[in-house]
Scaffold this active site. Structure first.
Site, PDB file in Angstrom:
ATOM      1  N   LYS A   1     -36.605 119.140  25.799  1.00 53.02           N
ATOM      2  CA  LYS A   1     -36.173 120.527  25.941  1.00 53.02           C
ATOM      3  C   LYS A   1     -34.986 120.601  26.885  1.00 53.02           C
ATOM      4  O   LYS A   1     -34.877 119.715  27.737  1.00 53.02           O
ATOM      5  CB  LYS A   1     -37.303 121.444  26.436  1.00 53.02           C
ATOM      6  CG  LYS A   1     -38.197 120.931  27.571  1.00 53.02           C
ATOM      7  CD  LYS A   1     -37.678 120.542  28.913  1.00 53.02           C
ATOM      8  CE  LYS A   1     -36.847 121.414  29.765  1.00 53.02           C
ATOM      9  NZ  LYS A   1     -36.518 120.815  31.083  1.00 53.02           N
TER      10      LYS A   1
ATOM     11  N   TYR B   1     -39.429 127.194  30.254  1.00 50.03           N
ATOM     12  CA  TYR B   1     -40.900 127.192  30.289  1.00 50.03           C
ATOM     13  C   TYR B   1     -41.443 128.619  30.372  1.00 50.03           C
ATOM     14  O   TYR B   1     -42.508 128.915  29.838  1.00 50.03           O
ATOM     15  CB  TYR B   1     -41.409 126.397  31.493  1.00 50.03           C
ATOM     16  CG  TYR B   1     -41.218 124.912  31.371  1.00 50.03           C
ATOM     17  CD1 TYR B   1     -42.095 124.147  30.598  1.00 50.03           C
ATOM     18  CD2 TYR B   1     -40.182 124.265  32.014  1.00 50.03           C
ATOM     19  CE1 TYR B   1     -41.924 122.783  30.478  1.00 50.03           C
ATOM     20  CE2 TYR B   1     -40.008 122.896  31.909  1.00 50.03           C
ATOM     21  CZ  TYR B   1     -40.880 122.163  31.138  1.00 50.03           C
ATOM     22  OH  TYR B   1     -40.713 120.811  31.014  1.00 50.03           O
TER      23      TYR B   1
HETATM   24  P1  NAD Z   1     -31.914 111.978  34.349  1.00 49.01           P
HETATM   25  O1  NAD Z   1     -30.607 112.383  34.914  1.00 49.01           O
HETATM   26  O2  NAD Z   1     -32.937 111.442  35.280  1.00 49.01           O
HETATM   27  O3  NAD Z   1     -31.704 110.913  33.187  1.00 49.01           O
HETATM   28  C1  NAD Z   1     -30.697 111.052  32.230  1.00 49.01           C
HETATM   29  C2  NAD Z   1     -30.505 109.734  31.515  1.00 49.01           C
HETATM   30  O4  NAD Z   1     -29.448 109.885  30.564  1.00 49.01           O
HETATM   31  C3  NAD Z   1     -30.099 108.593  32.447  1.00 49.01           C
HETATM   32  O5  NAD Z   1     -30.776 107.430  32.064  1.00 49.01           O
HETATM   33  C4  NAD Z   1     -28.609 108.437  32.214  1.00 49.01           C
HETATM   34  O6  NAD Z   1     -28.156 107.121  32.421  1.00 49.01           O
HETATM   35  C5  NAD Z   1     -28.523 108.809  30.740  1.00 49.01           C
HETATM   36  N1  NAD Z   1     -27.192 109.263  30.339  1.00 49.01           N
HETATM   37  C6  NAD Z   1     -26.511 108.831  29.258  1.00 49.01           C
HETATM   38  N2  NAD Z   1     -25.329 109.425  29.184  1.00 49.01           N
HETATM   39  C7  NAD Z   1     -25.235 110.250  30.255  1.00 49.01           C
HETATM   40  C8  NAD Z   1     -24.221 111.125  30.715  1.00 49.01           C
HETATM   41  N3  NAD Z   1     -23.081 111.309  30.048  1.00 49.01           N
HETATM   42  N4  NAD Z   1     -24.465 111.809  31.849  1.00 49.01           N
HETATM   43  C9  NAD Z   1     -25.638 111.675  32.518  1.00 49.01           C
HETATM   44  N5  NAD Z   1     -26.641 110.862  32.117  1.00 49.01           N
HETATM   45  C10 NAD Z   1     -26.421 110.143  30.988  1.00 49.01           C
HETATM   46  O7  NAD Z   1     -32.488 113.254  33.567  1.00 49.01           O
HETATM   47  P2  NAD Z   1     -33.994 113.532  33.166  1.00 49.01           P
HETATM   48  O8  NAD Z   1     -34.629 114.345  34.229  1.00 49.01           O
HETATM   49  O9  NAD Z   1     -34.666 112.306  32.732  1.00 49.01           O
HETATM   50  O10 NAD Z   1     -33.782 114.543  31.934  1.00 49.01           O
HETATM   51  C11 NAD Z   1     -33.451 114.076  30.645  1.00 49.01           C
HETATM   52  C12 NAD Z   1     -33.890 115.131  29.609  1.00 49.01           C
HETATM   53  O11 NAD Z   1     -35.298 115.290  29.709  1.00 49.01           O
HETATM   54  C13 NAD Z   1     -33.285 116.515  29.821  1.00 49.01           C
HETATM   55  O12 NAD Z   1     -33.032 117.110  28.583  1.00 49.01           O
HETATM   56  C14 NAD Z   1     -34.391 117.293  30.523  1.00 49.01           C
HETATM   57  O13 NAD Z   1     -34.362 118.683  30.261  1.00 49.01           O
HETATM   58  C15 NAD Z   1     -35.629 116.654  29.940  1.00 49.01           C
HETATM   59  N6  NAD Z   1     -36.784 116.712  30.845  1.00 49.01           N
HETATM   60  C16 NAD Z   1     -37.936 117.248  30.390  1.00 49.01           C
HETATM   61  C17 NAD Z   1     -39.027 117.332  31.202  1.00 49.01           C
HETATM   62  C18 NAD Z   1     -40.320 117.896  30.670  1.00 49.01           C
HETATM   63  O14 NAD Z   1     -41.211 118.191  31.469  1.00 49.01           O
HETATM   64  N7  NAD Z   1     -40.452 118.036  29.362  1.00 49.01           N
HETATM   65  C19 NAD Z   1     -38.950 116.884  32.520  1.00 49.01           C
HETATM   66  C20 NAD Z   1     -37.756 116.322  32.977  1.00 49.01           C
HETATM   67  C21 NAD Z   1     -36.671 116.248  32.118  1.00 49.01           C
END
Ligand code: NAD
Length: 383
Positions: free
Chosen positions: A152, A237
Site C-alpha cells: 500500500k 489505514y
Molecule cells: P524502505 O525505505 O525501508 O525500503 C525501500 C526499499 O526499496 C529499499 O530496499 C531500497 O533499496 C529499495 N529501493 C529501490 N529503488 C529505490 C529508490 N529509487 N528509492 C528508495 N528506495 C529504493 O521502505 P519500506 O518501509 O520497506 O516501504 C516499502 C513499501 O512498503 C512502501 O510502499 C510502504 O508503504 C510499504 N509498507 C507497508 C507496510 C504495511 O504495514 N503494510 C509497512 C511498511 C511499509
C-alpha cells in the site's frame, strides 16, 4: 467468557460494491459475552484450501518492511515461503542468501528482473518498493505471468492503478494489496460490529494514524517517489478502516492540510492532513494523519454502543474495548496470516479479500482527499 471453540466460526461476509466490483469482507462470529474475543481462526481464504503446495514468493525491495516483517513472517507461513529476492544491492543479496538459504538462481536485480518469468520456483511477486515504483514492478511481474502482492498504497495515481489492474487481467494473474488488517482479529471484529450493526446503526467513526518522522532524506518525503506524505503512508489505514467498518465507500470528502512546523523536512509533501469522509445515510468519518505526531486509534459510535481500538494500526500490541467490555483477541503475526490468505486465494483461484480493485478504490479516495485539501477544503464527490 465463552470457550474459544464457540467463537471460531467465520460468518460469510457482507458484500459491498464499487462500480462493478464486489468485495466480500470476512467477519468473525459474534460473541455476546461481556468480554470480547479470543479467536484463533484461519482466514476465510486459508480455510478454503484444497491443495498443499506452498507457493514461492519473491520479495522485491529489501528495505525495512521486507527485512523486519515480511521475511520473518515467511518463516511461519503455511501456504507460501520465501523463494527468491530482487534487490539492487549485492551485499544485501549475500546476507539474505545466507540467512534464508536462497539459491543463486532465485536472486535477481532490477535489470534482470524480467527473467523471473522463466523461474518455476516463483509463483508470487511481492512489490515492497517506494510507492511510485509499485506500478512499474507490478506490471513487469504480471507480464512475467506471476501473481502479485503490491504494498500500500497501490499506486500514486488512479491511472497507474488502472494500468496495474489491466496488466494483471491481460496476463491472467491475480493482484492483491498488502492490506494486513483485514486478517487481524481486532479489525475483523470491528468489521462485524459495524457491518452487521451489532450495536445498531453506526453514527460516526474517528481514526488517527501518525508517527514522528525523524529527519529529511527518506523517500517518504520526496513527492516523486512517495506520491504524498502521511496520507499515502499512514492515513490510508484510516480510509480503509472507515470503509471496512461500514462495508461501504464514501460518497464525498473534505480535507485540509495542517500547519508545517518542520519546513526542513516537509518541503514537498504535507506534514499533516485531516479529512472527513461522508458515507450514505449521513455517517461521517473524521480522520487525521501526520508525520509529526504520535497517534494510533480507531473508534466507532453506534446507536446502542461503541468500540475503540488503540493501538490500532501498528504491527503489534493492539488493544480494544467496546461498550460491552474489553476485547480479548490474540495479537497475531498479521503479515504471516495475510500472505497465507493471499497465497491460498491465488492457489485456489478464489477472489482475494483485498484485491487490486480495492487498492484502486482507495487511491481514488486518497486523490479526492488531496484535491479537497489543495482547493481549500472544497467538498469533492467520489464517483
Ligand atoms: P524502505 O525505505 O525501508 O525500503 C525501500 C526499499 O526499496 C529499499 O530496499 C531500497 O533499496 C529499495 N529501493 C529501490 N529503488 C529505490 C529508490 N529509487 N528509492 C528508495 N528506495 C529504493 O521502505 P519500506 O518501509 O520497506 O516501504 C516499502 C513499501 O512498503 C512502501 O510502499 C510502504 O508503504 C510499504 N509498507 C507497508 C507496510 C504495511 O504495514 N503494510 C509497512 C511498511 C511499509
Amino acid at each position: 467468557m465463552q470457550p474459544d471453540n464457540q467463537r471460531r466460526t467465520f460468518l460469510k461476509g457482507l458484500t459491498f460494491t464499487i462500480g462493478s466490483t464486489v468485495f466480500g469482507v470476512p467477519l468473525l462470529s459474534f460473541c455476546s459475552s461481556e468480554t470480547e474475543g479470543n479467536t484463533t481462526q484461519e482466514s476465510q481464504t486459508g480455510a478454503a484450501n484444497n491443495q498443499n503446495r506452498k507457493l514461492g514468493i519473491a520479495l522485491v525491495g529489501l528495505g525495512g518492511y521486507s527485512t523486519h516483517q515480511l521475511a520473518p513472517a515467511l518463516q511461519e507461513t503455511k501456504n507460501c515461503y520465501l523463494a527468491g529476492i530482487v534487490t539492487g544491492t549485492p551485499s544485501k543479496a549475500e546476507t539474505w542468501k545466507a540467512k534464508y538459504n536462497i539459491p543463486d538462481k532465485n536472486i535477481y536485480n532490477y535489470q534482470n528482473f524480467d527473467q523471473i518469468a522463466d523461474n518455476k520456483d516463483i509463483d508470487i511477486i511481492y512489490v515492497v518498493l517506494p510507492n511510485a515504483m509499485h506500478a512499474e514492478y507490478t506490471i513487469r511481474a504480471a507480464k512475467a505471468k506471476k501473481h502479485v502482492i503490491c504494498e500500500k498504497p497501490m499506486a500514486t495515481s488512479v491511472e497507474d492503478a488502472q494500468r496495474m489492474l489491466e496488466a494483471c487481467r491481460q496476463n491472467n494473474v491475480q493482484l492483491a494489496i498488502g492490506y494486513r488488517l483485514h486478517f487481524d482479529p481486532f479489525h475483523q471484529r470491528v468489521m462485524e460490529l459495524g457491518q452487521k450493526q451489532l450495536f445498531g446503526k453506526v453514527q460516526s467513526i474517528r481514526a488517527h494514524n501518525s508517527f514522528v518522522m525523524g529527519g529529511p532524506g527518506s523517500w517518504r518525503v520526496d513527492r516523486e517517489r512517495s506520491g504524498g506524505g502521511p496520507l499515502m503512508d499512514m492515513g490510508i489505514y484510516c480510509v480503509q478502516a472507515a470503509c471496512y467498518t461500514l462495508g461501504k465507500t464514501p460518497v464525498a470528502v473534505t480535507a485540509k492540510f495542517g500547519e508545517v512546523t518542520k519546513p526542513d523536512i516537509f518541503k514537498e509533501v504535507e506534514q499533516s492532513i485531516s479529512w472527513r469522509m461522508e458515507f450514505e445515510n449521513g455517517v461521517v468519518a473524521e480522520c487525521n494523519s501526520s508525520y509529526a505526531d504520535q497517534e494510533d486509534f480507531l473508534e466507532g459510535k453506534a446507536d446502542k454502543g461503541w468500540w475503540r481500538l488503540g493501538p490500532s494500526f501498528g504491527y503489534e500490541g493492539k488493544e480494544g474495548e467496546t461498550s460491552q467490555g474489553k476485547m480479548n483477541y490474540p495479537n497475531i503475526f498479521e503479515q504471516a496470516r495475510q500472505m497465507d490468505g493471499q497465497a491460498a486465494s491465488f492457489r485456489n483461484n478464489t477472489p482475494s479479500i483485498v484485491p487490486g480493485e480495492m487498492g484502486l478504490r482507495d487511491v481514488k479516495i486518497l486523490m479526492a482527499i488531496y484535491d479537497s485539501a489543495r482547493s481549500g477544503g472544497k467538498r469533492i464527490s467520489i464517483s
